[in-house]
Design a protein around this motif. Sequence first.
Motif, short mmCIF file in Angstrom:
data_model
loop_
_atom_site.label_atom_id
_atom_site.label_comp_id
_atom_site.label_asym_id
_atom_site.label_seq_id
_atom_site.Cartn_x
_atom_site.Cartn_y
_atom_site.Cartn_z
N GLU A 202 -7.64 -7.23 -5.39
CA GLU A 202 -7.82 -6.53 -6.67
C GLU A 202 -9.30 -6.30 -6.96
OE1 GLU A 202 -4.46 -6.51 -9.70
OE2 GLU A 202 -5.18 -8.58 -9.71
N THR A 205 -10.48 -3.25 -5.07
CA THR A 205 -9.96 -1.95 -5.49
C THR A 205 -10.16 -1.65 -6.96
OG1 THR A 205 -7.75 -2.93 -5.80
CG2 THR A 205 -8.21 -1.93 -3.66
N GLY A 259 -6.96 -6.53 -11.86
CA GLY A 259 -6.05 -5.43 -12.15
C GLY A 259 -4.71 -5.91 -12.65
N TYR A 290 1.97 0.66 -5.74
CA TYR A 290 1.78 1.51 -6.92
C TYR A 290 0.39 2.14 -6.94
CZ TYR A 290 1.07 2.62 -11.89
OH TYR A 290 0.77 3.26 -13.08
N ASN A 291 -0.62 1.35 -6.54
CA ASN A 291 -2.01 1.80 -6.62
C ASN A 291 -2.45 2.64 -5.42
OD1 ASN A 291 -2.63 0.49 -9.04
ND2 ASN A 291 -3.29 -1.39 -8.01
N CYS A 294 -4.55 5.89 -5.30
CA CYS A 294 -5.82 5.92 -6.05
C CYS A 294 -6.90 5.06 -5.39
CB CYS A 294 -5.59 5.44 -7.49
SG CYS A 294 -4.60 6.56 -8.50
N THR A 295 -6.73 4.76 -4.12
CA THR A 295 -7.64 3.82 -3.47
C THR A 295 -8.44 4.42 -2.32
OG1 THR A 295 -5.83 3.08 -2.05
CG2 THR A 295 -6.22 1.82 -4.07
N ASN A 364 -7.58 -1.97 -13.40
CA ASN A 364 -6.72 -1.46 -12.33
C ASN A 364 -7.14 -0.06 -11.90
OD1 ASN A 364 -4.22 -2.43 -10.90
ND2 ASN A 364 -3.51 -0.39 -11.49
N LYS A 366 -5.51 2.41 -11.02
CA LYS A 366 -4.58 3.42 -11.52
C LYS A 366 -4.07 2.98 -12.88
CE LYS A 366 -0.38 5.87 -10.01
NZ LYS A 366 0.60 5.96 -8.88
#
Length: 381
Positions: A202, A205, A259, A290-291, A294-295, A364, A366
């Motif tokens: 976390e 990211t 996150g 889920y993320n 966006c990484t 987070n 996202k």
Amino acid sequence: MANRIMLNETSYHGSGAIQEIATEAKAHGFKKALVCSDPDLIKFGVTAKVTDILDKNGLEYEIYSEIKPNPTIDNVKHGVETFKKSGADYLIAIGGGSSMDTSKAIGIIIANPEFEDVRSLEGVASTKKPCVPIIAVPTTAGTAAEVTINYVITDVERKRKFVCVDPHDMPIIAIVDPDMMSSMPKGLTASTGMDALTHAIEGYTTKAAWEMTDMFHLKAIEIIARSLRSAVANEKEGREGMALGEYIAGMGFSNVGLGIAHSMAHTLGAVYDTPHGVACAMMLPIVMEYNADCTGEKYREIARAMGVKGVDDMSVEEYRKAAIDAVAQLSVDVGIPTKLEAIKEDDLDFLAESAHADACAPGNPKDASVEDLKALFRKIM
């Protein structure tokens, strides 16, 4: 924008590091310690490894052991009163995150009595003075509370945990001695280790991540991925690796945040008393999925650090899946469950709203709505 890095004044690492507690206490001219440790560590002689050193060196102390696995507001209040009555001038925190978080809250309130209402410490409290000096001695390889500016307290009355972020709460000295972790049972080793991995992933990211913290987090992922299974088997090399890996992860995430895997884990711990590391481990692969979009290319480096081969020949979709699968497999290999039967459909609104309001959620990569969080919680039902 300026990026801030805060770390301990001093840290000691390696077998036998606890001997330096006496050296540091004398060097600072401390008179008496309030030793914060939980009842099990006292019962099984772990706390005595430190108090024996204090005794041998003629250093005065008093023990405060009213600490629960998820420390509560009442734990903190009682600790503050004990400190006042003891005549202590510093704290020694021995244990996992619970002992260290309790010590941080005690130390902050003693130094900043205007914050005696423990709930007033939630979020980023505007304290003016550094907390009472803390020497932190972790007995678990997970929370990295010994090197962070964070602590978490459970509000039993409101069924929630709240995160406190305060540069004034960092222990001045961290003693990271793998010998203090050697008596951890398998389940605790596994769950705290997955907490450390969640910190690293976390932190890597999160929206605030940058080059220096990326360096810490990728190295932490690499060390944890190669060490956790061995540590669960109580092998010396694995214990030493996890002691280092969890600390390095803490060096990073303390400075950039986390996150929703953590915001959701905090909520599960507050409502069901789910061990924090177990909750993190259950949520991490789900949140990673889920993320993922966006990484950027970060999951390729996570997969590489997790030991996945051939990542440079993979497509974006392939290396993202490889990273998630490697994390999920490690969790299974060390015995973490994937489902939490306690969750009921009627609980989801409260769980999601609490996780959405948690201090970790904004970091987070996202943005997650309450409805998004409900859907993610459903995946572990």
